[in-house]
Scaffold this active site. Structure first.
Site, short mmCIF file in Angstrom:
data_model
loop_
_atom_site.label_atom_id
_atom_site.label_comp_id
_atom_site.label_asym_id
_atom_site.label_seq_id
_atom_site.Cartn_x
_atom_site.Cartn_y
_atom_site.Cartn_z
N TYR A 15 0.82 -1.22 0.00
CA TYR A 15 0.00 0.00 0.00
C TYR A 15 0.86 1.27 0.00
CZ TYR A 15 -4.72 -1.88 0.75
OH TYR A 15 -5.95 -2.47 0.61
N LYS A 48 3.12 -15.38 1.97
CA LYS A 48 3.30 -16.05 0.68
C LYS A 48 4.79 -16.35 0.56
CE LYS A 48 1.65 -17.58 -3.25
NZ LYS A 48 0.73 -18.72 -3.36
N ASP A 100 -3.13 -18.10 -0.06
CA ASP A 100 -4.16 -18.75 -0.88
C ASP A 100 -4.86 -19.85 -0.09
OD1 ASP A 100 -1.72 -20.10 -0.90
OD2 ASP A 100 -1.87 -20.74 -3.00
N ASP A 137 -6.42 -6.99 3.99
CA ASP A 137 -7.55 -6.31 3.34
C ASP A 137 -8.48 -7.36 2.74
OD1 ASP A 137 -9.08 -4.20 2.15
OD2 ASP A 137 -8.07 -4.62 0.26
N ASP A 169 -12.36 -9.08 4.41
CA ASP A 169 -13.67 -9.05 3.74
C ASP A 169 -14.29 -10.45 3.70
OD1 ASP A 169 -13.51 -6.31 3.21
OD2 ASP A 169 -14.32 -6.55 1.17
C1 IPM Z 1 -10.41 -1.25 3.99
C2 IPM Z 1 -10.69 -0.59 2.68
C3 IPM Z 1 -9.53 0.35 2.34
C4 IPM Z 1 -8.28 -0.48 2.22
C5 IPM Z 1 -9.75 1.24 1.09
C6 IPM Z 1 -11.03 2.02 1.17
C7 IPM Z 1 -8.58 2.15 0.87
O1 IPM Z 1 -10.88 -1.55 1.70
O2 IPM Z 1 -10.26 -0.51 5.00
O3 IPM Z 1 -10.36 -2.47 4.05
O4 IPM Z 1 -7.99 -1.03 1.16
O5 IPM Z 1 -7.56 -0.59 3.21
MG MG Z 2 -10.96 -3.55 2.45
#
Ligand code: IPM
Ligand code: MG
Length: 357
Positions: free
Chosen positions: A141, A192, A224, A248, A252
């Site tokens: 990042y 990884k 993975d 990240d 999710d």
């Molecule tokens: C998160 C989001 C952010 C990230 C974006 C909005 C920059 O997806 O906080 O997980 O990628 O960190």
């Molecule tokens: Mg995110």
């Protein structure tokens, strides 16, 4: 002296859900149980609209002077065509980096009342309680060099750099080990290392740091495989520690195991437990302004703030159990709606939690 809280609703549903969370803070303030001072500031698209950039100088100065930040969400289609450095996401990334909020805690907890909301079988997710510790200020990042360049033949190439220093790996893994010590004492480091040198170093440093935490059982997993294991049998995990980008993605996936990304809070902490608290979902432009977004992730983020930065664990407990009782009563926002339950909007949900406090 009052604790200072910066309130940054941001864009989209951020505005609606933060309003409900602020009501909770005000409730504690007005009943004399919490001595706080809240100041609001624009960030993301709202920052761009107000001051021409996603992290206005005044917003950053406020953030630096506060004990904690309550953050909503950023982003909206109207900002998608701005130059990269002016996009809303840059505001969030700059806050993380300027305040050195390197430790991102993302719990994935399944409320028993919501077992049916998950797309996985109830027996796979029942009782799920995972903590993902994501490194937040390093890795790909922020790594340099980065950019898009045109070569002599006129062809463009895009590039980013995934880089970690030993000290960065050590400090995030210590946070993860400390958290594991307070839980079931199992830590899985995700990398990884079969392909990336940066991951090889990651694995080496985490293993070395483990020497200071002999009670914690450390394991390693390739990313993975971790993605697969998360949907196959998520309950094998207690605490996961991983790099910025892997965290990240995996967070999710972990969120969806619990049925709704609308339920999950997060904390981003610096070395002194000063932090920013935000729901892990985004600004959801498709439902913004409709009053139907789930405010619970933001309300639960306030609970994390009280626990990790403001030293009021008793109020955090109160919020979390109030949310449980509201779910027991069958109140649901659209994202977690199920047969036999009563569907409510953002405000009604916020008021229902308030009424339980
Ligand atoms: C998160 C989001 C952010 C990230 C974006 C909005 C920059 O997806 O906080 O997980 O990628 O960190
Ligand atoms: Mg995110």
């Amino acid at each position: 002296m009052s604790l200072k809280i910066a309130v940054m609703p941001g864009d989209g549903i951020g505005v609606e859900i933060v309003a409900e969370a602020v009501k909770i803070l005000n409730h504690f303030k007005n009943s004399g149980r919490l001595d706080i001072e809240m100041t609001e500031a624009p960030v993301g698209g709202a920052g761009y609209d107000a001051a021409g950039k996603p992290l206005p100088d005044e917003t950053l100065a406020l953030a630096k002077s506060c004990d904690a930040i309550l953050f909503g969400a950023i982003g909206g289609v109207q900002y998608d065509r701005l130059p990269r450095e002016l996009r809303p996401e840059r505001g969030l990334l700059a806050l993380r980096s300027e305040l050195e909020l390197f430790a991102n805690l993302r719990p994935a907890i399944l409320y028993p009342q919501l077992a049916e909301a998950s797309s996985l079988k109830a027996e796979v997710v029942a009782g799920l309680d995972i903590m993902i510790v994501r490194e937040l200020t390093g890795g790909i990042y922020f790594g340099e060099p980065r950019g898009i360049e045109t070569d002599a033949n006129g062809e463009r190439k895009g590039f980013n750099t995934m880089v970690y220093k030993e000290s960065e790996i050590d400090r995030i893994s210590r946070i993860a080990f400390e958290i594991a010590m307070k839980r079931n004492k199992r830590l899985c480091s995700v990398d990884k290392a079969n392909v990336l040198e940066v991951s090889e170093l990651w694995r080496e440093v985490v293993t070395k740091t483990a020497g200071d935490y002999p009670e914690v059982e450390l394991s390693h997993m390739y990313v993975d495989n971790a993605a697969m294991q998360l949907v196959k049998w998520p309950k094998q995990f207690d605490v996961i520690v991983t790099k910025n980008m892997f965290g990240d993605i995996l967070s999710d996936a972990a969120a969806m195991l619990t049925g709704s990304i609308g339920m999950l809070p997060s904390a981003s902490l610096d070395a002194n437990s000063r932090g920013m608290y935000e729901p892990i979902h985004g600004s959801a432009p498709d439902i913004a302004g409709k009053g139907i977004a789930n405010p619970l992730a933001t309300i639960l983020s306030v609970a994390m703030m009280l626990r990790y930065s403001l030293d009021h664990a008793e109020l955090a407990d109160e919020i979390e159990s109030a949310v449980g009782r509201v779910l027991d009563k069958g109140l649901r926002t659209a994202d977690i709606m199920a047969a036999g339950c009563k569907q409510v909007g953002t405000e009604e949900m916020g008021e229902a939690v308030l009424a339980e406090l």
